[in-house]
Every structure is written in C-alpha cells, then in structure tokens.
Design an enzyme around this catalytic site. Structure first.
Site, PDB file in Angstrom:
ATOM      1  N   GLU A  43       0.835  -1.207   0.000  1.00  0.00           N
ATOM      2  CA  GLU A  43       0.000   0.000   0.000  1.00  0.00           C
ATOM      3  C   GLU A  43       0.866   1.252   0.000  1.00  0.00           C
ATOM      4  O   GLU A  43       0.581   2.221  -0.721  1.00  0.00           O
ATOM      5  CB  GLU A  43      -0.926  -0.011   1.213  1.00  0.00           C
ATOM      6  CG  GLU A  43      -1.863   1.187   1.269  1.00  0.00           C
ATOM      7  CD  GLU A  43      -2.823   1.114   2.434  1.00  0.00           C
ATOM      8  OE1 GLU A  43      -3.789   1.888   2.453  1.00  0.00           O
ATOM      9  OE2 GLU A  43      -2.602   0.287   3.338  1.00  0.00           O
ATOM     10  N   GLU A  45      12.672   3.010  -0.163  1.00  0.00           N
ATOM     11  CA  GLU A  45      11.602   3.599   0.638  1.00  0.00           C
ATOM     12  C   GLU A  45      11.399   2.919   1.992  1.00  0.00           C
ATOM     13  O   GLU A  45      10.652   3.421   2.827  1.00  0.00           O
ATOM     14  CB  GLU A  45      10.279   3.521  -0.152  1.00  0.00           C
ATOM     15  CG  GLU A  45      10.287   4.210  -1.500  1.00  0.00           C
ATOM     16  CD  GLU A  45      10.267   5.718  -1.358  1.00  0.00           C
ATOM     17  OE1 GLU A  45       9.929   6.204  -0.251  1.00  0.00           O
ATOM     18  OE2 GLU A  45      10.590   6.412  -2.339  1.00  0.00           O
TER      19      GLU A  45
END
Length: 464
Positions: free
Chosen positions: A77, A145
């Site tokens: 997500e 990330e």
C-alpha cells in the site's frame, strides 16, 4: 380449489418478486458483467454523465498473508504510489494531474482496490495507469523507501477506532490470518524483501481474483475492450485449495491504561455470517435496530429517541452512560463479526456495556414489529441516500462482484429487506447471539469492566 390456490400463490409471488427486483422496474441501470478468457471479470453500470470512475478490485488483503509475509499488504500500500517501472513517481503524478483525475488506493482485510475518478474521454488512459499499477507494482522501490515507511509506521498515530477493530480481530481469530493486523505493528516487517512481496503478488494478483469495474458515462463494450488489452495477459492462479473456516475464539484482550485519559474504548463481537448467507440481510436489519449514537449530535436528542437502546444509553445515570456507540456488521467470505464499539467515561463502563449487552440480548426475545419497521426504513434510507457519485457506484459494483459474483440491484435489496419481520429477527438472533461465545477488547481505564464470565452470562436471559 383450496389445493389449487395454494399451488398457484407461490408461483405468483415469485413472479412478482422477479419483476420488481429487475433494475429497470425501478429506473435503475443494470450491472453488466463479462468474464474475459483468462477469468478477469468486467462489471459496468452506465449513466448519463461526462465523468466516470474505473477501478481494479482484488480478492486479496491481509487475510492472504502468511506468518512469513506479515506486513506485506501494508508495504505494498505504501509503495503503490511510489511509481512503477514504466511510470516513475513524478511521471505517475503528472499523468494523473494532467487528466484532472482522482486516484485512490486501498488495502483491506479481505479486499484491495485501485480506483480512479476521471473524465469519460480519459477512460482508456485511466485503465492503462491502473493496469500498470496492478500488474507492475513498485516493489523495486522497497530498498529505497523501506526506512521511510518503517519510520512513518512507528510515529504515526492510528485512530483509536481502527486500533480497537484491529485488536478485536486478533482476539476473535487469533490463530488465523483473518486476525492479522492491518494497522501495525507488524512482527518481522523489517525483514521483508522484494522476494516476499513478489511471492504475495504472484499468489494473489491473479486473473480469477480480479474485477475491473466502471461506472458513469461509459459503454460496457468499450470497457471490455480496454480490459482485454490491459489485463488479458494476466495469468490465472492455481486451483483453489480447500481452506479451513477461521475458528472464532471466545476470549478477551484488554489493554488497561489508567493514565491515558477519562475515556474507555471497548468492543464486543459475536461470530456472524458470511456475505452469501441467507441470514445476512437479517443481520443488516438487526444492525439498524441497535443503531448508533453520539452524544449531543443529530437532529433528535438521544434522550427522546424511539430507538430503545439509544434511549436507555442516553438516559442512564441521568446524563447518559456513553459518549458514543456504534453497532457494526463485518461480512467476510466464510464468516463475519457482529457487535458494538462504545466510548464511555471510566466511571460508567459497567453501565454502558451492560445496556448494550441487554439491548443485543433483547433481539432474541422481545423485538417488536414497530422496531423492525423503523429499522427497515432507516436501512433502506442508508442504502439509497449515498452521494450518488460514480466513484461510490464503482466501489459498490467492485465489492459486490467480489462478494456475490454479480451486481446486487437496489430493487432486489429492498425486497429482501421487506421480507424480514420481527419473528425472523428473533430466530436469527437466538441462533447466532443467544448464549454464544463473544470476543472482547478494550483500551483505557478499564477498572469498571465486568469480568469475562459475567459478560458471557449477559449473552442470555437468566430468568430463574
């Protein structure tokens, strides 16, 4: 003559029901569903508009994780908007903005969705963007990330309502993936690699688990062609292996913290029914009978409400025993949860929980026709008084096709609600709620929380 009449009546009743349930009888566009050669389903609902909504809905969520991949859904997500191999993040953002579109990504416990609201003329480009995000997600960005995602997870404050719901599932389905967390923390998430995410995607982003839904100013044939081009190469998954229905565990999971403030947050749930159960609509009516309440909110004060539970909660102790409560119903493919969430002052915990447990107990014994008719009216109003936007319609279509395999016309839903009466509510409540196991979770100053055996006793009438 009597025998003949009794033979004809069911046929007439069934015929009338079939006619009235047809969407066209209620001036509603039908949901058209086409299955592509590889198993991807395309569902559309046409309307007169210059805008449209399109989405890809997946029968995949945290429930599809394993003990080795806990947290994979959360990572996907967070990575979904970081770009793909074809569209880096800057290009993805620029392309969406150039269309004036609204992009939304959502991962749930059982379903996930990628949806976009745009102008009808940009439908082809929108489908291409969504296909790129689904078939080539940005798992290559994980190493770059990951630190940022984990730091955000650590410092982000989750809504108390979401935390309680998460812990309730962990308590009720603690031995199954349906009880895995959706809000965190996730054990071992820091050890997940691109290989783990790829394994999750290969197992769950398959053709038979995918629905392409669209609503608004579109044509079904056009959407089918676009879906064939974008998703025609998606491979079908292996044959489904029989799975065990999650075992509902009657237990309590309490986090007492007397220092977090004066309010206690509590949730109690019974095992309920799945999406396709014949008793599902009755549970929706029961949810409406109990209703929801928020102190000093709404047009009608709770102290004079016609809802028996709201009236009792608002008048208890002279000033009311709860700040708010909500009756909820969670449907899943093979089980469900039916219960309540309540927020109350620490000195009123026993009173608030007792009133709600008594209200749920009454569903099995003393529901009146007036209560059921009021609940049916409110449920119908809730179903039809939405925003009416193409985005809402698209989300409904995607969810319904995943859950039922077809679109559910509002007309049919109205007839199913009308078929429920007080005796049906008592039958269903007595079967599923009376003297049945419950899962309980709470957070905050819980020194007034009744013992578990006392709560279990409140699930039935002790008359003698």
């Amino acid at each position: 003559m009597l025998g003949r009449a009794s033979f004809i009546r069911p046929r007439l009743a069934r015929g009338v029901s079939q006619v009235l349930a047809d969407p066209m009888a209620w001036n509603q566009a039908p949901v058209a569903v086409t299955t592509l050669s590889n198993g991807v389903r395309v569902a559309t609902k046409e309307s007169f508009s210059e805008t449209a909504s399109v989405g890809v809905y997946l029968d995949a969520g945290t429930r599809n994780e394993t003990k080795e991949t806990i947290g994979a859904t959360y990572l996907l997500e967070q990575l979904s908007l970081t770009g793909t191999a074809k569209r880096p993040m800057a290009k993805l953002e620029a392309e969406v903005e150039s269309m004036g579109a609204q992009l939304d990504v959502s991962y749930g416990r059982e379903h996930s969705s990628f949806s976009m609201h745009l102008f009808s003329k940009d439908l082809a480009q929108g489908v291409d963007v969504l296909a790129d995000m689904v078939t080539s997600p940005g798992i290559a960005n994980l190493d770059k990330e990951k630190a940022s995602i984990l730091r955000k997870l650590e410092v982000k404050e989750q809504p108390t309502r979401a935390v309680i719901d998460d812990r309730l599932h962990a308590c009720a389905f603690r031995d199954y993936s349906l009880g895995f967390s959706t809000t965190g923390p996730f054990d071992g998430i820091e050890n997940l690699t691109q290989a783990h995410l790829k394994q999750y995607i290969d197992s769950n982003y398959t053709a038979e688990k995918m629905v392409v839904a669209a609503s608004g100013g579109i044509k079904h044939a056009d959407v089918v062609k676009l879906a064939e081009k974008a998703f025609g190469s998606v491979k079908a998954g292996p044959p489904v292996i029989g799975t065990t229905k999650p075992y509902f565990c009657g237990a309590e999971l309490l986090y007492r913290n007397d220092e977090m403030g004066p309010l206690a947050y509590i949730s109690v749930a019974w095992e309920a029914v799945p999406w396709k159960s014949p008793d599902a609509v009755t549970f929706m009516v029961m949810q409406s009978i109990i209703g929801s309440y928020k102190k000093n909110a709404g047009l009608v004060p709770g102290s004079i409400s016609g809802n028996r539970v709201i009236n009792s909660v608002a008048n208890k102790m002279g000033v009311g025993c709860a700040d708010e409560y909500e009756c909820f119903m969670r449907f899943y493919k093979d089980t469900g949860l039916f219960g309540f969430y309540i927020v109350c002052d620490e000195v009123a915990v026993e009173h608030a929980v007792g009133e709600l447990m008594f209200g749920y107990n009454l569903l099995s014994f003393s529901v009146t026709d007036e209560e059921v008719e009021r609940a049916k009216r409110e449920l119908k109003a809730t179903l039809v008084n939405g925003s009416g936007s193409s985005m809402q319609s698209c989300n409904e279509i995607g969810t319904q096709v995943l859950a039922y395999g077809r679109g559910l016309p509002p007309a049919e839903m109205m007839l199913r609600i009308d078929a429920v009466d007080a005796e049906e509510v008592k039958r269903v409540a007595y079967k599923y709620l009376n003297d049945q196991e419950i899962a309980i979770t709470g957070l905050g100053p819980l020194h007034g929380m009744p013992q578990f055996y006392s709560m279990r006793q409140k699930t039935t009438m002790v008359r003698y």
